[in-house]
Scaffold this motif. Structure first.
Motif, PDB file in Angstrom:
ATOM      1  N   UNK A  62       0.821  -1.204   0.000  1.00 46.09           N
ATOM      2  CA  UNK A  62       0.000   0.000   0.000  1.00 46.09           C
ATOM      3  C   UNK A  62       0.855   1.253   0.000  1.00 46.09           C
ATOM      4  N   UNK A  63       1.993   1.226   0.686  1.00 48.45           N
ATOM      5  CA  UNK A  63       2.889   2.375   0.752  1.00 48.45           C
ATOM      6  C   UNK A  63       4.317   1.878   0.600  1.00 48.45           C
ATOM      7  N   UNK A  64       5.048   2.478  -0.346  1.00 44.77           N
ATOM      8  CA  UNK A  64       6.419   2.037  -0.575  1.00 44.77           C
ATOM      9  C   UNK A  64       7.176   3.069  -1.398  1.00 44.77           C
ATOM     10  N   UNK A  65       8.492   3.082  -1.240  1.00 45.35           N
ATOM     11  CA  UNK A  65       9.353   3.858  -2.130  1.00 45.35           C
ATOM     12  C   UNK A  65       9.665   2.946  -3.315  1.00 45.35           C
ATOM     13  N   UNK A  66       9.248   3.358  -4.506  1.00 47.76           N
ATOM     14  CA  UNK A  66       9.397   2.533  -5.702  1.00 47.76           C
ATOM     15  C   UNK A  66      10.718   2.780  -6.422  1.00 47.76           C
ATOM     16  N   UNK A  67      11.251   4.009  -6.342  1.00 47.21           N
ATOM     17  CA  UNK A  67      12.491   4.340  -7.042  1.00 47.21           C
ATOM     18  C   UNK A  67      13.104   5.602  -6.444  1.00 47.21           C
ATOM     19  N   UNK A  68      14.408   5.729  -6.614  1.00 39.15           N
ATOM     20  CA  UNK A  68      15.152   6.915  -6.214  1.00 39.15           C
ATOM     21  C   UNK A  68      15.860   7.425  -7.456  1.00 39.15           C
ATOM     22  N   UNK A  69      15.765   8.726  -7.704  1.00 41.04           N
ATOM     23  CA  UNK A  69      16.418   9.331  -8.870  1.00 41.04           C
ATOM     24  C   UNK A  69      17.322  10.439  -8.343  1.00 41.04           C
ATOM     25  N   UNK A  70      18.576  10.459  -8.794  1.00 40.18           N
ATOM     26  CA  UNK A  70      19.512  11.436  -8.254  1.00 40.18           C
ATOM     27  C   UNK A  70      20.541  11.883  -9.287  1.00 40.18           C
TER      28      UNK A  70
ATOM     29  N   UNK B 206      20.366   2.105  -0.563  1.00 37.58           N
ATOM     30  CA  UNK B 206      19.131   1.480  -0.135  1.00 37.58           C
ATOM     31  C   UNK B 206      18.650   0.371  -1.031  1.00 37.58           C
ATOM     32  N   UNK B 207      17.442  -0.102  -0.714  1.00 42.83           N
ATOM     33  CA  UNK B 207      16.877  -1.246  -1.390  1.00 42.83           C
ATOM     34  C   UNK B 207      16.020  -0.935  -2.600  1.00 42.83           C
ATOM     35  N   UNK B 208      15.663   0.323  -2.798  1.00 43.07           N
ATOM     36  CA  UNK B 208      14.862   0.690  -3.965  1.00 43.07           C
ATOM     37  C   UNK B 208      15.785   0.882  -5.171  1.00 43.07           C
ATOM     38  N   UNK B 209      15.279   0.691  -6.380  1.00 39.48           N
ATOM     39  CA  UNK B 209      16.086   0.970  -7.576  1.00 39.48           C
ATOM     40  C   UNK B 209      16.548   2.420  -7.587  1.00 39.48           C
ATOM     41  N   UNK B 210      17.813   2.627  -7.934  1.00 41.12           N
ATOM     42  CA  UNK B 210      18.405   3.965  -7.961  1.00 41.12           C
ATOM     43  C   UNK B 210      18.777   4.309  -9.395  1.00 41.12           C
ATOM     44  N   UNK B 211      18.308   5.466  -9.857  1.00 49.38           N
ATOM     45  CA  UNK B 211      18.599   5.952 -11.201  1.00 49.38           C
ATOM     46  C   UNK B 211      19.490   7.182 -11.085  1.00 49.38           C
ATOM     47  N   UNK B 212      20.648   7.145 -11.742  1.00 49.16           N
ATOM     48  CA  UNK B 212      21.605   8.245 -11.705  1.00 49.16           C
ATOM     49  C   UNK B 212      21.454   9.075 -12.982  1.00 49.16           C
TER      50      UNK B 212
ATOM     51  N   UNK C 250      13.241  12.035 -16.002  1.00 48.58           N
ATOM     52  CA  UNK C 250      13.219  10.658 -15.509  1.00 48.58           C
ATOM     53  C   UNK C 250      12.157  10.476 -14.438  1.00 48.58           C
ATOM     54  N   UNK C 251      12.030  11.450 -13.539  1.00 53.12           N
ATOM     55  CA  UNK C 251      11.009  11.369 -12.493  1.00 53.12           C
ATOM     56  C   UNK C 251       9.609  11.341 -13.097  1.00 53.12           C
ATOM     57  N   UNK C 252       9.369  12.182 -14.092  1.00 50.32           N
ATOM     58  CA  UNK C 252       8.049  12.209 -14.741  1.00 50.32           C
ATOM     59  C   UNK C 252       7.752  10.885 -15.441  1.00 50.32           C
TER      60      UNK C 252
ATOM     61  N   UNK D 243      17.268  19.337  -4.641  1.00 48.49           N
ATOM     62  CA  UNK D 243      17.494  19.551  -6.075  1.00 48.49           C
ATOM     63  C   UNK D 243      18.265  18.394  -6.693  1.00 48.49           C
ATOM     64  N   UNK D 244      18.811  17.511  -5.862  1.00 52.23           N
ATOM     65  CA  UNK D 244      19.607  16.382  -6.352  1.00 52.23           C
ATOM     66  C   UNK D 244      18.916  15.039  -6.204  1.00 52.23           C
ATOM     67  N   UNK D 245      17.833  14.970  -5.432  1.00 55.80           N
ATOM     68  CA  UNK D 245      17.209  13.672  -5.137  1.00 55.80           C
ATOM     69  C   UNK D 245      15.688  13.759  -5.235  1.00 55.80           C
ATOM     70  N   UNK D 246      15.111  12.881  -6.048  1.00 57.76           N
ATOM     71  CA  UNK D 246      13.663  12.688  -6.119  1.00 57.76           C
ATOM     72  C   UNK D 246      13.386  11.241  -5.722  1.00 57.76           C
ATOM     73  N   UNK D 247      12.211  11.002  -5.167  1.00 60.88           N
ATOM     74  CA  UNK D 247      11.759   9.635  -4.942  1.00 60.88           C
ATOM     75  C   UNK D 247      10.405   9.453  -5.602  1.00 60.88           C
TER      76      UNK D 247
END
Length: 61
Positions: free
Chosen positions: A4-12, A20-26, A36-38, A53-57
């Motif tokens: 129901x609630x989770x961090x699906x991805x990290x973009x930086x 961390x355990x979520x997929x990370x996109x550089x 990429x976030x959109x 300004x450097x990290x979106x989730x």
């Protein structure tokens, strides 16, 4: 199992700031970060949140 609630991805643009355990996109720059976030928002059916300004989730509420 349904999440129901989770961090699906990290973009930086700064890989030193995330782990961390979520997929990370550089990304190379802020423009690529926003695009990429959109795209990931739509693909993962989540919501993008800027932590700085450097990290979106992408999260699932």
């Amino acid at each position: 199992m349904v999440f129901e609630k989770a961090i699906l991805a990290i973009i930086t643009t700064n890989k030193e700031k995330v782990t961390g355990g979520a997929p990370i996109f550089i990304c190379e720059d802020f423009n690529e970060l926003q695009k990429s976030a959109a795209n990931l928002e739509a693909i993962l059916d989540g919501i993008a949140h800027a932590l700085s300004e450097e990290v979106f989730i992408i999260v699932k509420h």
